[in-house]
Design a protein around this motif. Structure first.
Motif, PDB file in Angstrom:
ATOM      1  N   GLY A   1       0.782  -1.375  -0.004  1.00  0.00           N
ATOM      2  CA  GLY A   1       0.027   0.033   0.125  1.00  0.00           C
ATOM      3  C   GLY A   1       0.755   1.346  -0.337  1.00  0.00           C
ATOM      4  O   GLY A   1       0.070   2.444   0.610  1.00  0.00           O
ATOM      5  N   GLY A   2       1.572   1.276  -0.249  1.00  0.00           N
ATOM      6  CA  GLY A   2       2.842   2.477  -0.533  1.00  0.00           C
ATOM      7  C   GLY A   2       1.602   3.202  -1.512  1.00  0.00           C
ATOM      8  O   GLY A   2       1.601   2.720  -3.050  1.00  0.00           O
ATOM      9  N   LYS A   3       2.492   4.650  -1.821  1.00  0.00           N
ATOM     10  CA  LYS A   3       1.244   5.102  -2.930  1.00  0.00           C
ATOM     11  C   LYS A   3       1.882   5.415  -3.986  1.00  0.00           C
ATOM     12  O   LYS A   3       2.010   6.168  -5.209  1.00  0.00           O
ATOM     13  N   ARG A   4       3.711   5.023  -4.608  1.00  0.00           N
ATOM     14  CA  ARG A   4       4.203   4.713  -5.331  1.00  0.00           C
ATOM     15  C   ARG A   4       4.810   5.573  -6.501  1.00  0.00           C
ATOM     16  O   ARG A   4       5.101   5.668  -7.608  1.00  0.00           O
TER      17      ARG A   4
ATOM     18  N   ILE B   1      12.019   0.851   5.685  1.00  0.00           N
ATOM     19  CA  ILE B   1      11.702  -0.789   6.922  1.00  0.00           C
ATOM     20  C   ILE B   1      13.099  -0.340   8.086  1.00  0.00           C
ATOM     21  O   ILE B   1      12.370  -1.440   9.509  1.00  0.00           O
ATOM     22  N   HIS B   2      14.037   0.266   7.046  1.00  0.00           N
ATOM     23  CA  HIS B   2      15.656   0.416   8.542  1.00  0.00           C
ATOM     24  C   HIS B   2      15.386   1.900   9.630  1.00  0.00           C
ATOM     25  O   HIS B   2      15.142   1.666  10.218  1.00  0.00           O
ATOM     26  N   ASP B   3      14.458   2.437   8.684  1.00  0.00           N
ATOM     27  CA  ASP B   3      14.399   3.452   9.191  1.00  0.00           C
ATOM     28  C   ASP B   3      13.040   3.639  10.646  1.00  0.00           C
ATOM     29  O   ASP B   3      13.170   4.537  11.519  1.00  0.00           O
ATOM     30  N   ASP B   4      12.840   2.369  10.534  1.00  0.00           N
ATOM     31  CA  ASP B   4      11.248   2.376  11.056  1.00  0.00           C
ATOM     32  C   ASP B   4      12.457   1.676  12.493  1.00  0.00           C
ATOM     33  O   ASP B   4      11.522   0.589  13.594  1.00  0.00           O
TER      34      ASP B   4
ATOM     35  N   LEU C   1       4.393   1.150  13.483  1.00  0.00           N
ATOM     36  CA  LEU C   1       3.097   1.610  12.797  1.00  0.00           C
ATOM     37  C   LEU C   1       3.313   2.185  11.539  1.00  0.00           C
ATOM     38  O   LEU C   1       4.374   3.466  11.632  1.00  0.00           O
ATOM     39  N   ARG C   2       3.417   1.515  10.450  1.00  0.00           N
ATOM     40  CA  ARG C   2       3.473   2.056   9.133  1.00  0.00           C
ATOM     41  C   ARG C   2       2.203   1.976   8.318  1.00  0.00           C
ATOM     42  O   ARG C   2       1.841   0.337   7.785  1.00  0.00           O
ATOM     43  N   ARG C   3       1.600   2.859   7.444  1.00  0.00           N
ATOM     44  CA  ARG C   3       1.065   2.577   6.034  1.00  0.00           C
ATOM     45  C   ARG C   3      -0.387   1.695   7.401  1.00  0.00           C
ATOM     46  O   ARG C   3      -1.210   0.813   6.741  1.00  0.00           O
TER      47      ARG C   3
ATOM     48  N   GLY D   1      21.667  11.799   4.601  1.00  0.00           N
ATOM     49  CA  GLY D   1      20.922  12.666   4.796  1.00  0.00           C
ATOM     50  C   GLY D   1      20.348  11.952   5.841  1.00  0.00           C
ATOM     51  O   GLY D   1      20.186  12.893   6.869  1.00  0.00           O
ATOM     52  N   GLN D   2      20.054  10.546   6.177  1.00  0.00           N
ATOM     53  CA  GLN D   2      19.737   9.837   6.895  1.00  0.00           C
ATOM     54  C   GLN D   2      21.224  10.604   8.175  1.00  0.00           C
ATOM     55  O   GLN D   2      20.842  10.444   9.683  1.00  0.00           O
ATOM     56  N   VAL D   3      22.223  10.291   8.236  1.00  0.00           N
ATOM     57  CA  VAL D   3      23.338  10.825   8.445  1.00  0.00           C
ATOM     58  C   VAL D   3      22.724  11.827   9.352  1.00  0.00           C
ATOM     59  O   VAL D   3      22.969  12.521  10.959  1.00  0.00           O
TER      60      VAL D   3
HETATM   61  C1  GRG Z   1      18.575   3.545   5.231  1.00  0.00           C
HETATM   62  C2  GRG Z   1      17.560   3.822   7.099  1.00  0.00           C
HETATM   63  C3  GRG Z   1      18.239   4.552   6.232  1.00  0.00           C
HETATM   64  C4  GRG Z   1      17.197   5.708   6.468  1.00  0.00           C
HETATM   65  C5  GRG Z   1      17.168   6.246   4.730  1.00  0.00           C
HETATM   66  C6  GRG Z   1      14.528   8.034   3.232  1.00  0.00           C
HETATM   67  C7  GRG Z   1      14.725   7.476   5.368  1.00  0.00           C
HETATM   68  C8  GRG Z   1      16.324   7.776   5.546  1.00  0.00           C
HETATM   69  C9  GRG Z   1      13.985   7.415   6.195  1.00  0.00           C
HETATM   70  C10 GRG Z   1      12.861   6.889   5.285  1.00  0.00           C
HETATM   71  C11 GRG Z   1      11.601   7.562   6.862  1.00  0.00           C
HETATM   72  C12 GRG Z   1      11.235   8.863   5.930  1.00  0.00           C
HETATM   73  C13 GRG Z   1      10.308   9.909   6.650  1.00  0.00           C
HETATM   74  C14 GRG Z   1      11.832   9.173   5.028  1.00  0.00           C
HETATM   75  C15 GRG Z   1      11.193  11.137   4.628  1.00  0.00           C
HETATM   76  C16 GRG Z   1      11.038  10.874   3.250  1.00  0.00           C
HETATM   77  C17 GRG Z   1       9.253  10.109   2.811  1.00  0.00           C
HETATM   78  C18 GRG Z   1       8.365  11.015   3.438  1.00  0.00           C
HETATM   79  C19 GRG Z   1       8.776   9.425   3.085  1.00  0.00           C
HETATM   80  C20 GRG Z   1       7.828   8.536   3.300  1.00  0.00           C
HETATM   81  O1  GRG Z   1       7.238   8.580   1.583  1.00  0.00           O
HETATM   82  P1  GRG Z   1       6.088   7.889   0.698  1.00  0.00           P
HETATM   83  O2  GRG Z   1       4.639   9.093   1.638  1.00  0.00           O
HETATM   84  O3  GRG Z   1       5.696   6.597   1.625  1.00  0.00           O
HETATM   85  O4  GRG Z   1       6.138   8.167  -0.423  1.00  0.00           O
HETATM   86  P2  GRG Z   1       5.047   5.466   1.134  1.00  0.00           P
HETATM   87  O5  GRG Z   1       4.134   4.732   2.298  1.00  0.00           O
HETATM   88  O6  GRG Z   1       4.194   5.967   0.681  1.00  0.00           O
HETATM   89  O7  GRG Z   1       5.842   4.064  -0.117  1.00  0.00           O
END
Ligand code: GRG
Length: 292
Positions: A43-46, A81-84, A93-95, A154-156
């Motif tokens: 269910g990601g927005k793609r 996955i890793h960010d959570d 919780l995600r999606r 960016g994550q760093v």
């Molecule tokens: C490799 C641990 C690691 C992290 C990299 C991208 C990122 C850094 C972490 C993901 C979390 C996050 C909040 C990123 C910001 C970008 C963002 C708003 C992601 C959500 O993207 P959507 O809205 O997600 O496209 P869906 O659920 O629709 O796929």
């Protein structure tokens, strides 16, 4: 052009391709594929693959871009996955569903992310009909966007900013990498495979830089004003985690104004391509008004 119809079509094509890459896994690696599919096909927005495909179409290309479009979505899924994980944001919780590590455990979630990242490059290379130099250039864009000069970088910055007040330059740099890098790679890879010139690719970079920042500003606004059910995760997490966001730094009204400005700038760049860019213009507006 019926935007929603076209959007739906591109999403469906993405779903078909993504599922295709994960069909043959009834073997001893079943457990890891299950964990990978849980996050990839849920269910990601793609947004990234749709952007890749539509930027490819802008320059006359089409479905041949789908392996790269899906690779970007797989890298995106791994990052979520890793960010959570507990060692990162520790989100449950995600999606609207329990996060990967809550379902499969931390070790398997870590591997599911690693598996998606690695598989992304295998998938990107499944179209043997692309010219070798185009494939190599697209791979360079993909790996740079995912790596330390891109999303990881960016994550760093994000990790090092925890519990700190950061300034506007640091905030912008962080998001241009963390969120912007994959979005910019999507637009540029799409354009490249579609046959764009170097000059066109620079324009697409400019377009997608504005779009990426607008996307993040909207994300920050949704964390304050969004609907938990639609978002599939709790709102207010940025405040709880003491994160500097476009909203905390500029205030909600100014953040909304910035969102509009960045979207308009993105549309202005793409308008040069006339009617051919209608989908991308509507797509930019969709990202501005999205509710999840
Ligand atoms: C490799 C641990 C690691 C992290 C990299 C991208 C990122 C850094 C972490 C993901 C979390 C996050 C909040 C990123 C910001 C970008 C963002 C708003 C992601 C959500 O993207 P959507 O809205 O997600 O496209 P869906 O659920 O629709 O796929």
């Amino acid at each position: 052009m019926d935007f929603l119809f076209e959007f739906e079509k591109k999403i469906n094509l993405t779903e078909q391709y993504l599922s295709k890459y994960f069909m043959e896994n009834d073997n001893h690696q079943k457990a890891i594929y299950e964990a990978m599919k849980y996050s990839l096909l849920s269910g990601g927005k793609r947004i990234r693959p749709v952007l890749t495909l539509s930027c490819c179409e802008l320059f006359g290309g089409g479905e041949e871009v789908m392996p790269f479009a899906c690779a970007l979505e797989m890298i995106h899924a791994y990052s979520l996955i890793h960010d959570d994980l507990p060692c990162m944001d520790n989100d449950d919780l995600r999606r609207g569903k329990p996060t990967n590590h809550v379902v499969y455990g931390e070790a398997m979630a870590l591997l599911a992310g690693d598996g998606l990242l690695t598989r992304a490059f295998e998938v990107a290379l499944t179209n043997s009909e692309l010219l070798p130099n185009i494939t190599v250039d697209a791979l360079k864009l993909l790996s740079a966007a995912a790596g330390t000069e891109g999303m990881i970088g960016g994550q760093v910055i994000d990790m090092e900013s925890e519990e700190k007040d950061i300034d506007s330059v640091t905030l912008m740099t962080m998001h241009l990498h963390k969120t912007g890098a994959l979005i910019m790679a999507a637009a540029k890879i799409g354009a490249l495979i579609g046959g764009a010139t170097k000059e066109d690719i620079l324009k697409m970079e400019s377009f997608s830089r504005y779009l990426g920042i607008a996307f993040q500003i909207k994300d920050d606004i949704l964390d304050v004003e969004g609907n938990e059910e639609l978002l599939g995760k709790p709102v207010g997490s940025d405040k709880i985690n003491h994160k500097t966001t476009f909203v905390t730094l500029y205030g909600i009204e100014q953040a909304k104004k910035m969102l509009e400005d960045y979207t308009l700038k993105a549309i202005e760049v793409i308008s040069e391509y006339g009617e051919k860019a209608d989908f991308l213009k509507e797509f930019s507006n969709y990202l501005l008004s999205r509710d999840r």
